[in-house]
Design a protein around this motif. Structure first.
Motif, PDB file in Angstrom:
ATOM      1  N   THR D  83       0.812  -1.361   0.116  1.00 41.90           N
ATOM      2  CA  THR D  83      -0.115  -0.056  -0.152  1.00 41.90           C
ATOM      3  C   THR D  83       0.887   1.247   0.027  1.00 41.90           C
ATOM      4  OG1 THR D  83      -0.249   0.014   2.364  1.00 41.90           O
ATOM      5  CG2 THR D  83      -1.741  -1.292   1.063  1.00 41.90           C
ATOM      6  N   PRO D  84       0.116   2.553  -0.400  1.00 38.44           N
ATOM      7  CA  PRO D  84       1.031   3.446  -0.450  1.00 38.44           C
ATOM      8  C   PRO D  84       1.990   4.077   0.772  1.00 38.44           C
ATOM      9  CG  PRO D  84      -1.248   4.216  -0.636  1.00 38.44           C
ATOM     10  CD  PRO D  84      -1.034   2.513  -0.607  1.00 38.44           C
ATOM     11  N   ILE D  85       3.101   4.454   0.561  1.00 36.91           N
ATOM     12  CA  ILE D  85       4.186   4.802   1.659  1.00 36.91           C
ATOM     13  C   ILE D  85       4.406   6.336   1.643  1.00 36.91           C
ATOM     14  CG2 ILE D  85       6.391   4.656   2.219  1.00 36.91           C
ATOM     15  CD1 ILE D  85       6.787   1.942   0.662  1.00 36.91           C
ATOM     16  N   SER D  86       3.508   6.870   2.927  1.00 36.82           N
ATOM     17  CA  SER D  86       3.723   8.357   2.881  1.00 36.82           C
ATOM     18  C   SER D  86       4.811   8.828   3.600  1.00 36.82           C
ATOM     19  CB  SER D  86       2.205   8.791   3.279  1.00 36.82           C
ATOM     20  OG  SER D  86       2.512  10.156   3.854  1.00 36.82           O
ATOM     21  N   LEU D  87       5.721   9.481   2.903  1.00 40.71           N
ATOM     22  CA  LEU D  87       7.040   9.968   3.551  1.00 40.71           C
ATOM     23  C   LEU D  87       6.959  11.604   3.983  1.00 40.71           C
ATOM     24  CD1 LEU D  87       9.480   8.236   1.314  1.00 40.71           C
ATOM     25  CD2 LEU D  87       8.643   7.521   3.587  1.00 40.71           C
ATOM     26  N   LEU D  88       7.273  11.923   5.523  1.00 38.13           N
ATOM     27  CA  LEU D  88       7.124  13.445   5.562  1.00 38.13           C
ATOM     28  C   LEU D  88       8.326  13.818   6.065  1.00 38.13           C
ATOM     29  CD1 LEU D  88       3.873  15.122   6.879  1.00 38.13           C
ATOM     30  CD2 LEU D  88       5.982  15.379   8.381  1.00 38.13           C
ATOM     31  N   ILE D  89       8.986  15.164   5.646  1.00 37.15           N
ATOM     32  CA  ILE D  89       9.888  15.620   5.992  1.00 37.15           C
ATOM     33  C   ILE D  89       9.603  17.216   6.401  1.00 37.15           C
ATOM     34  CG2 ILE D  89      12.247  16.624   5.503  1.00 37.15           C
ATOM     35  CD1 ILE D  89      12.483  14.496   3.264  1.00 37.15           C
ATOM     36  N   GLU D  90       9.686  17.421   7.925  1.00 35.71           N
ATOM     37  CA  GLU D  90       9.292  18.804   8.275  1.00 35.71           C
ATOM     38  C   GLU D  90      10.464  19.965   7.834  1.00 35.71           C
ATOM     39  OE1 GLU D  90       8.260  18.722  12.393  1.00 35.71           O
ATOM     40  OE2 GLU D  90       6.914  17.127  12.051  1.00 35.71           O
ATOM     41  N   ASN D  91      10.144  20.926   7.687  1.00 37.73           N
ATOM     42  CA  ASN D  91      10.777  22.208   7.246  1.00 37.73           C
ATOM     43  C   ASN D  91      11.033  22.905   8.720  1.00 37.73           C
ATOM     44  OD1 ASN D  91      11.045  22.072   4.669  1.00 37.73           O
ATOM     45  ND2 ASN D  91       8.973  22.983   4.190  1.00 37.73           N
ATOM     46  N   GLU D  92      12.213  23.157   8.979  1.00 37.53           N
ATOM     47  CA  GLU D  92      12.594  23.478  10.396  1.00 37.53           C
ATOM     48  C   GLU D  92      13.306  25.013  10.117  1.00 37.53           C
ATOM     49  OE1 GLU D  92      15.414  20.413  11.637  1.00 37.53           O
ATOM     50  OE2 GLU D  92      13.737  19.104  11.929  1.00 37.53           O
ATOM     51  N   ASP D  93      14.068  25.009   9.127  1.00 38.29           N
ATOM     52  CA  ASP D  93      14.810  26.536   9.202  1.00 38.29           C
ATOM     53  C   ASP D  93      14.383  27.224   7.970  1.00 38.29           C
ATOM     54  OD1 ASP D  93      16.655  28.481   9.369  1.00 38.29           O
ATOM     55  OD2 ASP D  93      18.353  27.460   8.721  1.00 38.29           O
ATOM     56  N   ALA D  94      12.968  27.561   8.092  1.00 38.97           N
ATOM     57  CA  ALA D  94      12.430  28.185   7.078  1.00 38.97           C
ATOM     58  C   ALA D  94      12.006  29.651   7.265  1.00 38.97           C
ATOM     59  CB  ALA D  94      10.971  27.494   6.760  1.00 38.97           C
ATOM     60  N   ARG D  95      13.030  30.536   6.989  1.00 37.24           N
ATOM     61  CA  ARG D  95      12.981  31.858   7.441  1.00 37.24           C
ATOM     62  C   ARG D  95      12.188  32.650   6.246  1.00 37.24           C
ATOM     63  NH1 ARG D  95      19.068  33.003   8.596  1.00 37.24           N
ATOM     64  NH2 ARG D  95      19.658  31.114   9.890  1.00 37.24           N
ATOM     65  N   GLY D  96      10.909  32.536   6.299  1.00 36.94           N
ATOM     66  CA  GLY D  96      10.268  33.428   5.414  1.00 36.94           C
ATOM     67  C   GLY D  96      10.494  34.875   5.243  1.00 36.94           C
ATOM     68  N   LYS D  97      10.853  35.417   6.047  1.00 37.34           N
ATOM     69  CA  LYS D  97      11.098  36.942   6.221  1.00 37.34           C
ATOM     70  C   LYS D  97      12.291  37.206   5.157  1.00 37.34           C
ATOM     71  CE  LYS D  97       8.644  38.035  10.374  1.00 37.34           C
ATOM     72  NZ  LYS D  97       8.859  38.499  11.715  1.00 37.34           N
ATOM     73  N   ASP D  98      13.192  36.623   5.307  1.00 42.09           N
ATOM     74  CA  ASP D  98      14.177  36.753   4.140  1.00 42.09           C
ATOM     75  C   ASP D  98      13.937  37.174   3.037  1.00 42.09           C
ATOM     76  OD1 ASP D  98      15.834  35.842   6.433  1.00 42.09           O
ATOM     77  OD2 ASP D  98      17.015  34.539   5.405  1.00 42.09           O
ATOM     78  N   TYR D  99      12.761  36.675   2.762  1.00 42.21           N
ATOM     79  CA  TYR D  99      12.250  37.017   1.034  1.00 42.21           C
ATOM     80  C   TYR D  99      11.531  38.028   0.843  1.00 42.21           C
ATOM     81  CZ  TYR D  99      14.918  32.642   0.892  1.00 42.21           C
ATOM     82  OH  TYR D  99      15.721  31.403   0.776  1.00 42.21           O
TER      83      TYR D  99
END
Lengths: 363, 363, 363, 363
Positions: D83-99
């Protein structure tokens, strides 16, 4: 089932792409995904086409087509090569002129109006692409599918109802099916149907029908949960046949009225094998074959082409009254029997290859 | 409908890929193909999940799940971006231990046996991937599909039969649907059903059901002949829902008994628009929407989990007798109503995009 | 690009399924997904086939084929109907006997050995399905794709290298392309190539080549991230052409040696439109067209069929020495020019329809 | 390769569907089509993610992500269930303000402008969906693919050029690859590259690169002619990686300059096995694997994010000058090595299952 987005391809690992209009020069299909080294010739395909062919009794359209199939590719020295198999059937009795009167009229119950709304253009001759003639290529592709399944899988269809007249299932005899012009498994019903359908035909009316297709010898394990269940794919396959309005698996609509106790197909070991004591499931649980008979039923609406004038409209926005002349089947359901068998074979062959991909040869 | 070969994807231009088992940490899906710039938040999805959620009356499983959906991607500042929308629902009330006794037993009427035959392994806890819990993600994806369709397309479902008890269609009232625990459009029937289903529940039995889903405001021209007909795709969509055993369009199985005269939906012009005088076709001719209501019905078998012991076998080849404990719906058909609505929305949204591809914005 | 699993279908919304062997009765394809109401006749397709056709100069195989295309379906009264277009080209000059000696031998650099390993059977005559003859149907399908794109998208290909001899890009003149047997945009190079290729041909040797295909007038926004990028689909399209060994977009392999400053295609507004000041990107950023020229290059290996004997083996496990007789192109790259153009047209038409599905007509 | 029409699915029988933006809460994918009973845990996937992970040397972006993968479904008691294998990776160092400064600006060489043109909206934070962060899920899916291929197939990648500096192939040593921050197989080159790339980094500039990926132990017979050739699918796979501008198989672009005699990979029997005497073909003939090493190369353009201001425009139609601040790789090609390996594994696993479907276990 994966398919072309414009809808003319059916199947995933075993698939066919069809083309052709009722009154064009020919119809045909490309069968892709046939494993190599399977013996195949036109003689393997033609008998199934002959079974579907019009003009075989007074109960089907008098259009005369030899429906001779040609293999244009994919077979070398009598065996499949694994490359696409192009099948072509010429249209012989295509009298386009019969249809000139219908050029801008929409026949009630036909696809005339919806093709017009969808495409803004239609080949009005004999239904064009929407004609039941298209089902010939399904039968041709189904013949190839049967070769993949091999002799251990037996697929048989039968007409179980014409108009309001149902068979008596207690009289079911597969041997009777070939002995009457209806593919009816109940000899007594078949006789009664002759009178009924003669009357329908003479009045220029038409009748609906119900078909049952049974596949025996299907190995357990075919079908891909969740959305490509074996029954989902069969439902799609049968509903895609012209004029089909319902599809049932096993107990079907009657399952709604059952209790859990009644519906449960109990199991016992017998000679080291699992044996089911009933088959309400129609051979499919959780979308996967159980090894029992796979049982599908579908209802076909009456042919829309009738002599009695009906109220309609035309492409110019006029109210019209319309009666269909041309040549038509009084009960299109009869010729749907070999088509239903073919679609069963196609779905099973596809899932056999899919299961083999994941589980290897033994699958 | 094109789909993943292992069957966990549904749809072509609008599609979702689902994952998750009944007793794993979470279930979810990736919705792909949503056009950009559509306002979307969890608040657009949650109400539909709440409608399907268990434990809302004594007639559904007491499993307690908040079914709170999270959007993990594809939405930026409140609007879809055209990139995939990942939806996740955590499993909260997953009591795996309830199922230890079932580890090697095959429950009759369940997918236990077929998953075993197919995969040689199964997550036996609560049905694993075959659990009705999977339908939550269909409802979530369906909520996104409704946003694509917009407010002019109205999709409503109703329960029209429980066990042997059908509604009286003359009493059909859409307003009644929200007023009873069955989504029943016939208030009188709903009252009778309470007693019937209480009895079923107390006996540890279960009942089948029939559901009707109606979509109004569907533009003419949706559906791709020949194999991706709108009705073929609806048939596949509904048959893929757990426990569904039949799918009917418009007159459905009853079409077999009709004459051509009865079945023809006549047309007249009215205020410059085409008006149909009846709808035996269920809004679909030649696989393409007519502009009338699209009408689909499906039958759901009784839940297989019942207290009365049934004969069965286990993975070791022993005969056993088995009664299901755990927590279950006495009539799984009730919660199939929002699922059927969701599948209708998904199929329509997909075909809307497909038609737009070929005919442009006006489609 | 979605395709048949056995690999004979290319494209998603606009797609074609091809069939046929080099030495069978015919080759052809089914083109599906063409919008309705587009004027189309054989006269729209034949000129492109004529451009690819063998035997037009001493630098291509002397096999004589008129390559006359027939439209068997999907066109009614001069316009496409939205239904599948079946195209058929008969094989005329198929001398199977030339190949008897090769029946069990594996020619180095050919697909002989791999087809054998894959299928356990092969049609050895003229390469069977692996023959460059298959590219004729790509050109036919490409002609239909061009009709979808319309006159605002101009697709042109050129040979930019034969063997070690490259053109001088400073002398690039599109008008020169039609004036020499190589589709060479550099008149001076074309002259030098004649001598070079005459020598190659006389020695029974062969030469590789490089082709550049440029599409102008492509609207911005085509291409579907992440895996169906416009450049990914072009890479697959070009690499699927026989003998192609590399595909480059814009700066291509040279991009590895550039600095970020050099590579950045700067932008400025000009008359209210965005103008790019260079085109290292080859008209594609993030997998999506920028509105600049889409530029693709690919390298074609030398024809494997050469007169000099090479060491090889046969199907029986014997060491053999083998030289190819038969009729062959000394530089198969020449005829790859119209094939590359066709594949560009097919990919762009597909993505145009895809973008229209999500964004409507204006796309 | 079949894929979702909106482009976020890759593969046919083995496939994954990815989702997630650079600066959203997480990224992930659903891997579908993994055969059952394969031992799999997070520990099988994490090492490959660690190899790709940023911040491991001064030559990659200082963004800090642990890139810890979670398996959410499809594995039961340490084995895949099919059956389908769901893989998840969290974003930790996401500094949105830089952008924030980039909100309406289009960076030259980025996907900013094309996403805007395509969707009319974009998540501008860190490239959103177009970010190289998306490649993490390819690596995760690739780890599952490697488990399907088993230990007999060995896939290794190496950086063979940075900016204008190529390795000396005579010094190729696979053992060297793990010993330097570049995955360089030439120790001497690796040392020179340090100085070069330090200079690039300090100047806020960037450099292109070339990568070679080699798969050993690939059985003969993988690849589906005509349009799903193994090389076509590899070309699509590699070209879909961010910043890739060319893909070469075997001799690649150099094949254009070869003669037929040079290019032919001769064969001899050796100990009962076919042995190739060279590998210009890169292990693929006619789109099908020969059993030799499968060799793919691709060029990566320099990162577009540079400190030197470049001319550009913004969404409001203004001319602007723009320099990228944020955190970036001076040579994005370095981290493309494990990504290229993953894509190779994914393509091979898919074709292994496809071949097995048609030819059974032995395939």
């Amino acid at each position: 089932m994966s398919q072309a987005l414009s809808g003319n391809t059916f199947g995933t690992l075993f698939r066919f792409t069809s083309w052709g209009e009722s009154h064009g020069p020919a119809i045909g299909c490309v069968v892709d995904g046939t494993p190599p080294l399977i013996p195949l010739s036109e003689a393997d395909i033609q008998p199934w086409l002959d079974k579907r062919k019009p003009g075989q009794s007074r109960f089907t359209t008098p259009r005369r087509e030899s429906d001779a199939v040609k293999i244009l590719s994919g077979v070398f020295e009598g065996k499949t090569t694994g490359t696409p198999i192009s099948l072509l059937i010429e249209n012989e009795d295509a009298r386009g002129k019969d249809y000139d009167a219908l050029k801008e009229a929409f026949r009630p119950g036909h696809a005339d109006y919806t093709y017009w709304k969808k495409y803004g253009i239609r080949d009005h001759r004999g239904g064009g692409r929407a004609s039941a003639r298209e089902t010939a290529v399904r039968v041709a592709a189904g013949a190839v599918a049967r070769k993949i399944l091999g002799p251990s899988v037996v697929i048989r269809g039968a007409l179980i109802q014409i108009g309001p007249h149902k068979i008596d299932r207690a009289r079911w005899d597969w041997n009777a099916v070939e002995d009457n012009p209806f593919w009816c498994p109940d000899r007594q019903a078949a006789q009664q149907w002759e009178g009924f359908l003669d009357d329908v035909r003479k009045r220029g009316s038409s009748a609906g029908a119900a078909i049952e297709v049974v596949a025996s010898g299907v190995p357990a394990g075919l079908g891909e949960p969740i959305y490509d269940k074996l029954d989902s794919d069969l439902a799609r396959a049968m509903m895609s046949i012209n004029a089909v309005k319902s599809v049932e698996i096993g107990a079907g609509t009657a399952a709604a009225a059952l209790s859990g106790e009644e519906n449960a197909d109990e199991m016992r070991m017998r000679d080291g094998q699992v044996e089911f004591l009933s088959n309400h499931a129609g051979g499919i649980l959780g979308g996967i074959s159980t090894g029992q008979d796979v049982v599908v039923r579908f209802a076909v609406k009456p042919t829309s082409s009738i002599l009695t004038p009906r109220r309609s409209v035309d492409a110019l926005g006029h109210d019209i009254d319309i009666a269909t002349k041309g040549r038509h089947d009084p009960c299109v359901g009869i010729r749907a029997v070999p088509v239903g068998e073919a679609m069963m074979a196609i779905v099973l062959a596809d899932h056999l290859l899919r299961q083999r991909a994941y589980r290897g040869e033994g699958a």
